[in-house]
Design an enzyme around this catalytic site. Sequence first.
Site, PDB file in Angstrom:
ATOM      1  N   ASP A   1      29.142-121.503  36.932  1.00 44.16           N
ATOM      2  CA  ASP A   1      29.481-122.414  35.842  1.00 44.16           C
ATOM      3  C   ASP A   1      30.357-121.776  34.774  1.00 44.16           C
ATOM      4  O   ASP A   1      30.975-122.485  33.976  1.00 44.16           O
ATOM      5  CB  ASP A   1      28.200-122.949  35.202  1.00 44.16           C
ATOM      6  CG  ASP A   1      27.428-123.832  36.162  1.00 44.16           C
ATOM      7  OD1 ASP A   1      28.073-124.509  36.973  1.00 44.16           O
ATOM      8  OD2 ASP A   1      26.183-123.832  36.115  1.00 44.16           O
TER       9      ASP A   1
ATOM     10  N   ARG B   1      31.053-117.283  43.718  1.00 48.09           N
ATOM     11  CA  ARG B   1      31.660-118.591  43.437  1.00 48.09           C
ATOM     12  C   ARG B   1      32.502-118.495  42.157  1.00 48.09           C
ATOM     13  O   ARG B   1      33.490-119.200  42.001  1.00 48.09           O
ATOM     14  CB  ARG B   1      30.569-119.661  43.309  1.00 48.09           C
ATOM     15  CG  ARG B   1      29.691-119.780  44.556  1.00 48.09           C
ATOM     16  CD  ARG B   1      28.509-120.691  44.342  1.00 48.09           C
ATOM     17  NE  ARG B   1      27.644-120.225  43.263  1.00 48.09           N
ATOM     18  CZ  ARG B   1      26.617-120.901  42.771  1.00 48.09           C
ATOM     19  NH1 ARG B   1      26.335-122.099  43.251  1.00 48.09           N
ATOM     20  NH2 ARG B   1      25.870-120.409  41.798  1.00 48.09           N
TER      21      ARG B   1
ATOM     22  N   HIS C   1      20.698-126.014  34.802  1.00 50.53           N
ATOM     23  CA  HIS C   1      21.231-126.069  36.180  1.00 50.53           C
ATOM     24  C   HIS C   1      22.688-126.539  36.093  1.00 50.53           C
ATOM     25  O   HIS C   1      23.500-125.907  35.446  1.00 50.53           O
ATOM     26  CB  HIS C   1      20.306-126.978  36.999  1.00 50.53           C
ATOM     27  CG  HIS C   1      20.503-126.941  38.486  1.00 50.53           C
ATOM     28  ND1 HIS C   1      21.232-125.988  39.137  1.00 50.53           N
ATOM     29  CD2 HIS C   1      20.050-127.774  39.463  1.00 50.53           C
ATOM     30  CE1 HIS C   1      21.222-126.221  40.440  1.00 50.53           C
ATOM     31  NE2 HIS C   1      20.513-127.308  40.666  1.00 50.53           N
TER      32      HIS C   1
ATOM     33  N   HIS D   1      21.244-115.629  36.119  1.00 52.06           N
ATOM     34  CA  HIS D   1      20.888-116.397  37.316  1.00 52.06           C
ATOM     35  C   HIS D   1      19.466-116.066  37.736  1.00 52.06           C
ATOM     36  O   HIS D   1      19.020-114.930  37.549  1.00 52.06           O
ATOM     37  CB  HIS D   1      21.850-116.098  38.481  1.00 52.06           C
ATOM     38  CG  HIS D   1      21.796-117.142  39.541  1.00 52.06           C
ATOM     39  ND1 HIS D   1      20.898-117.090  40.577  1.00 52.06           N
ATOM     40  CD2 HIS D   1      22.491-118.290  39.691  1.00 52.06           C
ATOM     41  CE1 HIS D   1      21.065-118.165  41.331  1.00 52.06           C
ATOM     42  NE2 HIS D   1      22.023-118.918  40.811  1.00 52.06           N
TER      43      HIS D   1
ATOM     44  N   SER E   1      18.199-128.631  42.348  1.00 45.13           N
ATOM     45  CA  SER E   1      18.722-129.820  43.057  1.00 45.13           C
ATOM     46  C   SER E   1      18.365-129.788  44.542  1.00 45.13           C
ATOM     47  O   SER E   1      17.982-130.815  45.123  1.00 45.13           O
ATOM     48  CB  SER E   1      20.240-129.947  42.869  1.00 45.13           C
ATOM     49  OG  SER E   1      20.893-128.748  43.204  1.00 45.13           O
TER      50      SER E   1
HETATM   51  C1  LIG Z   1      20.239-119.439  34.953  1.00 44.25           C
HETATM   52  C2  LIG Z   1      18.989-119.195  34.126  1.00 44.25           C
HETATM   53  C3  LIG Z   1      18.331-120.521  33.790  1.00 44.25           C
HETATM   54  C4  LIG Z   1      18.034-118.328  34.944  1.00 44.25           C
HETATM   55  O1  LIG Z   1      16.834-118.209  34.214  1.00 44.25           O
HETATM   56  P1  LIG Z   1      15.749-117.093  34.550  1.00 44.25           P
HETATM   57  O2  LIG Z   1      15.569-116.984  36.012  1.00 44.25           O
HETATM   58  O3  LIG Z   1      14.563-117.385  33.710  1.00 44.25           O
HETATM   59  O4  LIG Z   1      16.501-115.780  34.053  1.00 44.25           O
HETATM   60  P2  LIG Z   1      15.847-114.390  33.612  1.00 44.25           P
HETATM   61  O5  LIG Z   1      14.627-114.091  34.409  1.00 44.25           O
HETATM   62  O6  LIG Z   1      16.944-113.388  33.602  1.00 44.25           O
HETATM   63  O7  LIG Z   1      15.367-114.724  32.120  1.00 44.25           O
HETATM   64  C5  LIG Z   1      14.694-113.756  31.335  1.00 44.25           C
HETATM   65  C6  LIG Z   1      15.000-114.022  29.857  1.00 44.25           C
HETATM   66  O8  LIG Z   1      16.406-113.847  29.656  1.00 44.25           O
HETATM   67  C7  LIG Z   1      16.942-114.976  29.020  1.00 44.25           C
HETATM   68  N1  LIG Z   1      18.285-115.256  29.527  1.00 44.25           N
HETATM   69  C8  LIG Z   1      18.651-115.485  30.803  1.00 44.25           C
HETATM   70  N2  LIG Z   1      19.972-115.789  30.852  1.00 44.25           N
HETATM   71  C9  LIG Z   1      20.411-115.740  29.571  1.00 44.25           C
HETATM   72  C10 LIG Z   1      21.668-116.016  29.002  1.00 44.25           C
HETATM   73  N3  LIG Z   1      22.715-116.380  29.694  1.00 44.25           N
HETATM   74  N4  LIG Z   1      21.780-115.895  27.647  1.00 44.25           N
HETATM   75  C11 LIG Z   1      20.718-115.523  26.905  1.00 44.25           C
HETATM   76  N5  LIG Z   1      19.484-115.278  27.395  1.00 44.25           N
HETATM   77  C12 LIG Z   1      19.349-115.404  28.730  1.00 44.25           C
HETATM   78  C13 LIG Z   1      16.021-116.114  29.452  1.00 44.25           C
HETATM   79  O9  LIG Z   1      16.145-117.235  28.580  1.00 44.25           O
HETATM   80  C14 LIG Z   1      14.667-115.449  29.402  1.00 44.25           C
HETATM   81  O10 LIG Z   1      14.266-115.374  28.050  1.00 44.25           O
HETATM   82  P3  LIG Z   1      12.756-115.660  27.631  1.00 44.25           P
HETATM   83  O11 LIG Z   1      11.977-114.556  28.270  1.00 44.25           O
HETATM   84  O12 LIG Z   1      12.785-115.597  26.145  1.00 44.25           O
HETATM   85  O13 LIG Z   1      12.392-117.005  28.170  1.00 44.25           O
HETATM   86  C15 LIG Z   1      19.357-118.420  32.825  1.00 44.25           C
HETATM   87  O14 LIG Z   1      20.021-117.235  33.155  1.00 44.25           O
HETATM   88  C16 LIG Z   1      20.181-119.245  31.868  1.00 44.25           C
HETATM   89  O15 LIG Z   1      19.639-119.999  31.068  1.00 44.25           O
HETATM   90  N6  LIG Z   1      21.562-119.094  31.917  1.00 44.25           N
HETATM   91  C17 LIG Z   1      22.419-119.902  31.121  1.00 44.25           C
HETATM   92  C18 LIG Z   1      22.549-121.295  31.706  1.00 44.25           C
HETATM   93  C19 LIG Z   1      23.349-121.303  32.990  1.00 44.25           C
HETATM   94  O16 LIG Z   1      24.391-120.698  33.068  1.00 44.25           O
HETATM   95  N7  LIG Z   1      22.868-122.049  33.990  1.00 44.25           N
HETATM   96  C20 LIG Z   1      23.558-122.213  35.249  1.00 44.25           C
HETATM   97  C21 LIG Z   1      22.866-121.497  36.346  1.00 44.25           C
HETATM   98  S1  LIG Z   1      23.776-121.549  37.853  1.00 44.25           S
END
Ligand SMILES: CC(C)(COP(=O)(O)OP(=O)(O)OC[C@H]1O[C@@H](n2cnc3c(N)ncnc32)[C@H](O)[C@@H]1OP(=O)(O)O)[C@@H](O)C(=O)NCCC(=O)NCCS
Length: 444
Positions: free
Chosen positions: A377, A331, A275, A322, A245
């Site tokens: 979240d 937070r 997000h 994250h 965002s």
């Molecule tokens: C926030 C988020 C998008 C960050 O993504 P990112 O920077 O790619 O995170 P990572 O580098 O740790 O990801 C590496 C792997 O772990 C997985 N992973 C990360 N968070 C995960 C979670 N909460 N549950 C399961 N798997 C997760 C990713 O999907 C990725 O898998 P892939 O290699 O098969 O694509 C991710 O942690 C997520 O999807 N969390 C859940 C949604 C969420 O809470 N979003 C709000 C963010 S403030």
Amino acid sequence: MGDSSLKAKLKEKIEAFRPRTTKLMKEQGKIVIDKVTIDQCIGGARDIRSLVTDISYLDPQEGIRFRKKTIPETFEALKEHNVAGCEMPTVESFFYFLLTGDIPTKAQADEVAADWRSRAEVPQYVIDVLRAMPRDSHPMTMLSTAVLCMQRDSQFAKRYGEGGLKKNDMWDPMYEDSMTLLARLPPIAAYIYRMKYQGDTFIPADAKLDWGGNFAHMIGQKKPYDDVARMYFIIHSDHESGNVSAHTTHLVASALSDAYYSFSAGLNGLAGPLHGLANQEVLGWIQNSMKKLNNQVPSKEQLKQFLWDTLNSGQVIPGYGHAVLRKTDPRYTAQNEFAKKHMPNDPLFQLVNMIYEVAPGVLTEHGKTKNPWPNVDAHSGVIQWHYGVREWDFYTVLFGVGRALGVLANIIWDRGLGYAIERPKSVTTEMLEKWAADGGRKLD
Ligand SMILES: CC(C)(COP(=O)(O)OP(=O)(O)OC[C@H]1O[C@@H](n2cnc3c(N)ncnc32)[C@H](O)[C@@H]1OP(=O)(O)O)[C@@H](O)C(=O)NCCC(=O)NCCS
């Protein structure tokens, strides 16, 4: 409208700051500060140092600092601005701090409140547009549309169109638009809420209330929800520049699009499930887990199984992980402390705490995520649910109203410091393959 002391202070701050940016660009511009790898190039530009903001900084271990202050330090520094009988400062005082880096006096914060009040009337055409939308539109679509349609009121677009708006003066109409937009966001969000979920009945604003308190009042909430609103808006405001965002708002504004175009675009990014929408998904996921167990709070073993079932079905655990943080999000902690005090016996809150005990272990064993700890979240929805705001799809709107404070402060400074239009260079997969075979791209 005469210039406020906030605007005068901002002018002084921007002018004093500008030589630092100019010097870095002109005299030290070619100094290398980062390198880029193929996985960063394909993987969402993660960690590449290529954005500048002085408004907040996200440390992977300790989380966000607003103007160099952690969340507890921010609340402590602003405690003179706590609303009478409440535990949270006004959003007005926080915005002054976010924009200038200074803690305002009472008179300065009151002036922001008066300024916002004077701009808060939502034009009838915005109401007409909202009412013309299908009632089952997502409230984020409604909020983004309402913001976008106010673009016709943009001072920035008007002054730019008239010609003669100098680069160093561009922050001024950006400030004006941002202040108007901020003033109108709570009544617009409240209008969407009441139209969509409360039988199309409305509660007029109360001029005696502060920005956060007024929002709570307009959606029909009582104390201590006013403090929930203030806390939400403040903790969701800014998370440095690279998140979707903030980055989108900054990117669009870099084309000299005004605050309405830019923030509407930022909201569209916030609406994505990875997000801001995650806070709506967390509650759905938690309640699903309880439903499967006949609405009982599960045992730790049952919860562990449910977490594995979610992961094995290819879904992420919402609210965990994250892109930058590697520890529990402060937070999350701020909300947890509030909930401990005000709703300790809430079964959903107890479940949130149980997930905190179990999920990091499961995610670590699962072995994919770089961060097994909760983000903001993981907690947001449960507090809203407790106080009766039970329309999940509205939760991202609350995030969006708060996020406006940070991203608008940023684009005002972007124009103040004359940041350039964004234009990273793309390459082809074939080029990456060649550079990979060569052991790296030859840099000249
Ligand atoms: C926030 C988020 C998008 C960050 O993504 P990112 O920077 O790619 O995170 P990572 O580098 O740790 O990801 C590496 C792997 O772990 C997985 N992973 C990360 N968070 C995960 C979670 N909460 N549950 C399961 N798997 C997760 C990713 O999907 C990725 O898998 P892939 O290699 O098969 O694509 C991710 O942690 C997520 O999807 N969390 C859940 C949604 C969420 O809470 N979003 C709000 C963010 S403030």
